[in-house]
Scaffold this active site. Sequence first.
Site, PDB file in Angstrom:
ATOM      1  CD  GLU A 187      -8.238  -8.928  -4.141  1.00 33.27           C
ATOM      2  OE1 GLU A 187      -7.036  -9.049  -3.823  1.00 33.27           O
ATOM      3  OE2 GLU A 187      -9.159  -8.940  -3.304  1.00 33.27           O
ATOM      4  CE  LYS A 200      -3.733  -2.381   2.497  1.00 32.19           C
ATOM      5  NZ  LYS A 200      -4.704  -2.264   3.618  1.00 32.19           N
ATOM      6  NE  ARG A 256      -5.672 -12.371   4.815  1.00 31.43           N
ATOM      7  CZ  ARG A 256      -6.428 -11.254   4.845  1.00 31.43           C
ATOM      8  NH1 ARG A 256      -6.559 -10.496   3.753  1.00 31.43           N
ATOM      9  NH2 ARG A 256      -7.026 -10.892   5.942  1.00 31.43           N
ATOM     10  CG  PHE A 282     -13.736   1.081   7.120  1.00 31.38           C
ATOM     11  CD1 PHE A 282     -13.113   0.443   6.053  1.00 31.38           C
ATOM     12  CD2 PHE A 282     -14.432   0.306   8.039  1.00 31.38           C
ATOM     13  CE1 PHE A 282     -13.184  -0.933   5.903  1.00 31.38           C
ATOM     14  CE2 PHE A 282     -14.511  -1.084   7.891  1.00 31.38           C
ATOM     15  CZ  PHE A 282     -13.886  -1.700   6.820  1.00 31.38           C
ATOM     16  CE1 TYR A 330      -9.164  -3.054   0.510  1.00 33.97           C
ATOM     17  CE2 TYR A 330      -8.565  -0.863  -0.261  1.00 33.97           C
ATOM     18  CZ  TYR A 330      -8.253  -2.029   0.427  1.00 33.97           C
ATOM     19  OH  TYR A 330      -7.021  -2.171   1.023  1.00 33.97           O
ATOM     20  CG  HIS A 382      -4.864  -6.165  -0.542  1.00 32.08           C
ATOM     21  ND1 HIS A 382      -6.090  -6.240   0.064  1.00 32.08           N
ATOM     22  CD2 HIS A 382      -4.936  -6.932  -1.662  1.00 32.08           C
ATOM     23  CE1 HIS A 382      -6.888  -7.010  -0.682  1.00 32.08           C
ATOM     24  NE2 HIS A 382      -6.218  -7.439  -1.732  1.00 32.08           N
ATOM     25  CB  THR A 395      -7.285  -6.652   9.625  1.00 33.32           C
ATOM     26  OG1 THR A 395      -7.577  -7.760   8.765  1.00 33.32           O
ATOM     27  CG2 THR A 395      -7.735  -5.355   8.976  1.00 33.32           C
ATOM     28  CG  ASN A 441      -3.540  -2.800   7.069  1.00 34.62           C
ATOM     29  OD1 ASN A 441      -3.377  -2.394   5.909  1.00 34.62           O
ATOM     30  ND2 ASN A 441      -4.606  -3.478   7.442  1.00 34.62           N
TER      31      ASN A 441
END
Length: 140
Positions: free
Chosen positions: A128, A11, A87, A59, A51, A117, A93, A114
């Site tokens: 994705e 990110k 993950r 959010f 998203y 992704h 998260t 964070n």
Amino acid sequence: VDKERTFCMIKPEGVARGLVGEILTRIEHKGYRIVALKMLRLTREMAEKHYAEHREKPFFRELVEHITSGPVIAMVLEGPGVISGLRKLMGATNPQEAAPGTIRGDYALETGQNIIHGADSLASAEREINLYFRPEEIMG
Ligand code: DAT
Ligand code: MG
């Protein structure tokens, strides 16, 4: 399956903080193959598609603002169990709950910052990957 693939993104804050090398190192040292990689800045449209599952969340707006705020690194990773494996490398998260030794656990404190992704299922991974890469951009 050995050829399992997932989608991963560093990110904007991960790029801005100079964590690209560290994150790629962890991914490669684990043994996953990077089979596609690009730097790009997301448009609002791309971010809303990325998203889409969070469209109704309070959010969502913040999420789109954040992911479009600077360049990101998008990639396709390949290897046995890579969807759940990535993950695990990422951690929870909320970085305050992420275990030490995970990327979020070691380098982040805020859920909205964070760093990384990773697709959360086979269906998300396929969706994705197709959102960011054409088939000819992925090295077999
Ligand atoms: P993950 O990125 O671990 O798959 P997610 O899909 O539930 O988590 O949420 C996507 C991103 O949205 C997450 O990385 C950070 C942000 N986010 C999630 N929950 C949030 C919350 N309660 N408040 C603010 N941002 C949140
Ligand atoms: Mg998610």
